[in-house]
Scaffold this motif. Sequence first.
Motif, PDB file in Angstrom:
ATOM      1  N   LYS A  87      -0.769   4.773  -8.393  1.00  0.00           N
ATOM      2  CA  LYS A  87      -1.851   4.091  -8.167  1.00  0.00           C
ATOM      3  C   LYS A  87      -1.399   2.151  -8.586  1.00  0.00           C
ATOM      4  O   LYS A  87      -2.233   1.340  -7.821  1.00  0.00           O
ATOM      5  N   ALA A  88      -0.417   2.367  -9.197  1.00  0.00           N
ATOM      6  CA  ALA A  88       0.391   1.448  -9.318  1.00  0.00           C
ATOM      7  C   ALA A  88       0.574   0.750  -7.887  1.00  0.00           C
ATOM      8  O   ALA A  88       0.629  -0.524  -7.380  1.00  0.00           O
ATOM      9  N   ILE A  89       1.365   1.444  -7.051  1.00  0.00           N
ATOM     10  CA  ILE A  89       1.844   1.625  -5.874  1.00  0.00           C
ATOM     11  C   ILE A  89       0.545   0.668  -4.630  1.00  0.00           C
ATOM     12  O   ILE A  89       0.941  -0.458  -4.859  1.00  0.00           O
ATOM     13  N   ILE A  90       0.085   2.072  -4.759  1.00  0.00           N
ATOM     14  CA  ILE A  90      -1.708   0.970  -4.281  1.00  0.00           C
ATOM     15  C   ILE A  90      -1.869   0.322  -4.531  1.00  0.00           C
ATOM     16  O   ILE A  90      -2.168  -1.275  -3.496  1.00  0.00           O
ATOM     17  N   GLU A  91      -2.610  -0.583  -5.732  1.00  0.00           N
ATOM     18  CA  GLU A  91      -2.797  -1.406  -6.193  1.00  0.00           C
ATOM     19  C   GLU A  91      -1.903  -3.171  -6.208  1.00  0.00           C
ATOM     20  O   GLU A  91      -2.360  -4.043  -5.739  1.00  0.00           O
ATOM     21  N   ALA A  92      -0.996  -2.828  -5.374  1.00  0.00           N
ATOM     22  CA  ALA A  92       0.045  -3.775  -5.098  1.00  0.00           C
ATOM     23  C   ALA A  92       0.820  -4.244  -3.647  1.00  0.00           C
ATOM     24  O   ALA A  92       1.084  -4.697  -3.144  1.00  0.00           O
ATOM     25  N   THR A  93      -0.108  -2.434  -2.216  1.00  0.00           N
ATOM     26  CA  THR A  93      -0.111  -3.187  -1.646  1.00  0.00           C
ATOM     27  C   THR A  93      -0.807  -3.623  -0.962  1.00  0.00           C
ATOM     28  O   THR A  93      -2.370  -3.087  -1.127  1.00  0.00           O
ATOM     29  N   ALA A  94      -0.380  -4.554   0.357  1.00  0.00           N
ATOM     30  CA  ALA A  94      -1.327  -5.417   0.606  1.00  0.00           C
ATOM     31  C   ALA A  94      -2.208  -4.551   1.265  1.00  0.00           C
ATOM     32  O   ALA A  94      -1.526  -3.577   1.992  1.00  0.00           O
ATOM     33  N   GLY A  95      -3.893  -4.746   1.855  1.00  0.00           N
ATOM     34  CA  GLY A  95      -4.247  -4.237   2.558  1.00  0.00           C
ATOM     35  C   GLY A  95      -4.831  -2.777   1.852  1.00  0.00           C
ATOM     36  O   GLY A  95      -5.822  -2.196   3.047  1.00  0.00           O
ATOM     37  N   ALA A  96      -4.489  -2.686   0.661  1.00  0.00           N
ATOM     38  CA  ALA A  96      -4.821  -1.130   0.111  1.00  0.00           C
ATOM     39  C   ALA A  96      -5.742  -0.816  -0.832  1.00  0.00           C
ATOM     40  O   ALA A  96      -5.994  -2.006  -0.778  1.00  0.00           O
TER      41      ALA A  96
END
Length: 166
Positions: A87-96
């Motif tokens: 979830k943290a990775i997704i939230e830090a990913t542009a366009g996600a």
Amino acid sequence: MLLIKWCLIIIAVIVLVTVLAGQSGLFKGNRPDDLGVRDGKLKPPAVTPNSVTSQAKLYPGHPQQNYADISPLAVYGDGQNTLALIKAIIEATAGAQLIESKSDYLYAQFSTPLLKFVDDVEFWFAPNHNVIHVRSASRLGKSDLGVNRRRIEMIRKQLDALANPS
């Protein structure tokens, strides 16, 4: 020379119209209504080479079984902890954009920056196998040009780095 000039103008107009169409959301497609976990399975692979899933082997004879096959993600600690890292990775990913978050399931949408194509990405903690099953699929197009596989492998690499800091 005049013909070349007109061809270039026409190409430029086509590119501009395509970008404007993408920016206005015409290429985002519709959210599938059959996402989620059903009977211990995520949605099957797409019938065209534009998706990956760690459950491809559950669909023998599927036309894209080999193309779609990808390893599940490892669990670090427990399923909830691992999903929190994802979830943290997704939230830090542009366009996600994280759409759904449950204790054992995440659903996110990833949009391309220019044309705004949308891919649906799911993560499910399978307690009986102690893995995170994944599925990433493009809504539109016959081929994803490997984008979904690269996305999951990038998330795998970031997850490993978060779970095993050096």
